[in-house]
Design an enzyme around this catalytic site. Structure first.
Site, mmCIF file in Angstrom:
data_model
loop_
_atom_site.group_PDB
_atom_site.id
_atom_site.type_symbol
_atom_site.label_atom_id
_atom_site.label_comp_id
_atom_site.label_asym_id
_atom_site.label_seq_id
_atom_site.Cartn_x
_atom_site.Cartn_y
_atom_site.Cartn_z
ATOM 1 N N ASN A 18 0.839 -1.211 0.000
ATOM 2 C CA ASN A 18 0.000 0.000 0.000
ATOM 3 C C ASN A 18 0.872 1.258 0.000
ATOM 4 O OD1 ASN A 18 -3.042 -0.493 0.188
ATOM 5 N ND2 ASN A 18 -2.201 -2.031 1.573
ATOM 6 N N ARG A 67 4.436 0.853 26.935
ATOM 7 C CA ARG A 67 4.386 2.257 27.348
ATOM 8 C C ARG A 67 5.550 3.056 26.761
ATOM 9 N NH1 ARG A 67 2.173 4.049 32.457
ATOM 10 N NH2 ARG A 67 3.103 6.038 33.016
ATOM 11 N N MET A 91 0.745 -2.852 12.223
ATOM 12 C CA MET A 91 -0.008 -3.850 12.986
ATOM 13 C C MET A 91 0.042 -3.579 14.491
ATOM 14 S SD MET A 91 -1.332 -5.236 10.487
ATOM 15 C CE MET A 91 -2.146 -6.798 10.771
ATOM 16 N N ARG A 92 -0.403 -2.380 14.857
ATOM 17 C CA ARG A 92 -0.458 -2.019 16.268
ATOM 18 C C ARG A 92 -1.695 -1.182 16.541
ATOM 19 N NH1 ARG A 92 3.716 -2.752 19.573
ATOM 20 N NH2 ARG A 92 5.198 -3.979 18.417
ATOM 21 N N ILE A 93 -2.208 -1.334 17.735
ATOM 22 C CA ILE A 93 -3.342 -0.496 18.126
ATOM 23 C C ILE A 93 -2.775 0.751 18.772
ATOM 24 C CG2 ILE A 93 -5.339 -0.373 19.662
ATOM 25 C CD1 ILE A 93 -5.418 -3.532 19.190
ATOM 26 N N ASN A 108 -6.477 4.718 8.564
ATOM 27 C CA ASN A 108 -6.068 3.312 8.502
ATOM 28 C C ASN A 108 -6.731 2.627 7.320
ATOM 29 O OD1 ASN A 108 -4.914 0.818 9.400
ATOM 30 N ND2 ASN A 108 -6.896 0.254 10.289
ATOM 31 N N HIS A 110 -8.031 -1.196 6.108
ATOM 32 C CA HIS A 110 -8.347 -2.508 6.689
ATOM 33 C C HIS A 110 -8.963 -3.400 5.600
ATOM 34 C CE1 HIS A 110 -9.373 -5.436 9.724
ATOM 35 N NE2 HIS A 110 -10.548 -5.558 9.130
ATOM 36 N N ASP A 142 -9.994 5.939 15.557
ATOM 37 C CA ASP A 142 -10.455 6.411 16.866
ATOM 38 C C ASP A 142 -9.917 5.454 17.929
ATOM 39 O OD1 ASP A 142 -12.035 4.168 16.794
ATOM 40 O OD2 ASP A 142 -13.944 5.237 16.701
ATOM 41 N N ASP A 146 -10.483 -0.626 14.597
ATOM 42 C CA ASP A 146 -11.131 -0.555 13.282
ATOM 43 C C ASP A 146 -12.565 -0.023 13.374
ATOM 44 O OD1 ASP A 146 -8.794 -1.717 12.172
ATOM 45 O OD2 ASP A 146 -9.525 -3.722 12.625
HETATM 46 C C1 GAR Z 1 -3.187 -4.707 4.142
HETATM 47 O O1 GAR Z 1 -4.018 -5.672 3.565
HETATM 48 C C2 GAR Z 1 -3.935 -3.930 5.218
HETATM 49 O O2 GAR Z 1 -5.289 -3.776 4.945
HETATM 50 C C3 GAR Z 1 -3.713 -4.820 6.406
HETATM 51 O O3 GAR Z 1 -2.381 -5.241 6.298
HETATM 52 C C4 GAR Z 1 -2.053 -5.359 4.922
HETATM 53 C C5 GAR Z 1 -0.732 -4.686 4.671
HETATM 54 O O4 GAR Z 1 -0.294 -4.935 3.371
HETATM 55 N N1 GAR Z 1 -3.975 -4.130 7.628
HETATM 56 C C6 GAR Z 1 -4.662 -4.647 8.626
HETATM 57 O O5 GAR Z 1 -5.090 -5.783 8.621
HETATM 58 C C7 GAR Z 1 -4.887 -3.729 9.790
HETATM 59 N N2 GAR Z 1 -5.861 -4.271 10.688
HETATM 60 P P1 GAR Z 1 0.920 -4.108 2.766
HETATM 61 O O6 GAR Z 1 2.037 -4.134 3.815
HETATM 62 O O7 GAR Z 1 1.313 -4.876 1.556
HETATM 63 O O8 GAR Z 1 0.452 -2.719 2.465
#
Ligand code: GAR
Length: 201
Positions: A18, A67, A91-93, A108, A110, A142, A146
């Site tokens: 992405n 923290r 991949m973190r909240i 974000n 998703h 927020d 998600d």
């Molecule tokens: C993507 O599919 C994105 O939607 C997902 O990780 C992938 C990253 O792909 N994100 C999540 O699942 C967040 N909850 P990329 O590194 O090739 O862009």
């Protein structure tokens, strides 16, 4: 950089396709990716290096706990002074202190049609559930997982004989188109967020 051009910071943890789509679309939106932020060594870093984009590493493995990681991440994000922080497979909240520091400025992507199938593997969850249509969503971040206001979505059909891998690939392709389109809008239009509704004028 011209004043009207938006400063964009991308945050990633993985492959970075992405991120790559946003790099490749440069010139299609009045903005510039001024940095990539990562929480681990990952392929997205190589993409940034190839394109001369500065990389800021806030490595979870170097922090004694969550923290400390969150404190360091917030400090770096503040220094970067972005108009928008674009999570692209980060991949973190994010904790409330970061979300509240940049209201409606953290975005974000998703891989499902939210609010269905939030969480770590939205593609697999939708596939196993047996839905016939899924897709991808770009939303403001927020405090929830998600749950923020939806900016844009694309639908992907799950056809007979579909495999999890073919579905992942189809969703990824749609994500790349959707993220670029959303970034175009964020950079060039006025965004109005009214409750959960997001509109561009
Ligand atoms: C993507 O599919 C994105 O939607 C997902 O990780 C992938 C990253 O792909 N994100 C999540 O699942 C967040 N909850 P990329 O590194 O090739 O862009």
């Amino acid at each position: 950089m011209e004043k009207s051009r938006k400063r964009l910071v991308v945050l990633a943890s993985g492959e970075g396709t992405n991120f790559q789509a946003l790099i490749d679309a440069k010139g299609q939106y009045p903005g510039e990716i001024t940095a990539l932020v990562v929480d681990r060594e990952c392929n997205a870093v190589k993409r940034a290096e190839r394109h001369g984009i500065p990389v800021v590493k806030v490595l979870a493995k170097d922090c004694k706990d969550k923290r400390e990681f969150n404190t360091r991440l917030l400090q770096e994000l503040e220094k970067l002074r972005a108009d928008y922080y674009l999570l692209a497979g980060f991949m973190r909240i994010l904790p409330p202190e970061i979300v509240h520091r940049f209201p409606k400025r953290i975005v974000n992507i998703h891989p499902s049609l939210l609010p269905a199938f939030p969480g770590v593997d939205g593609v697999k969850d939708a596939y196993l559930y047996g839905v016939k249509y899924t897709g991808c969503t770009v939303h403001f971040v927020d405090e929830g997982v998600d749950t923020g206001p939806i900016i844009g979505q694309r639908v992907v059909e799950i056809v007979d004989g579909e495999t999890l891998e073919s579905l992942r690939e189809k969703i990824h392709q749609k994500e790349h188109q959707l993220y670029v389109e959303v970034v175009k809008n964020l950079c060039s239009k006025r965004v109005v967020v009214n409750g959960r509704k997001v509109e561009f004028f």
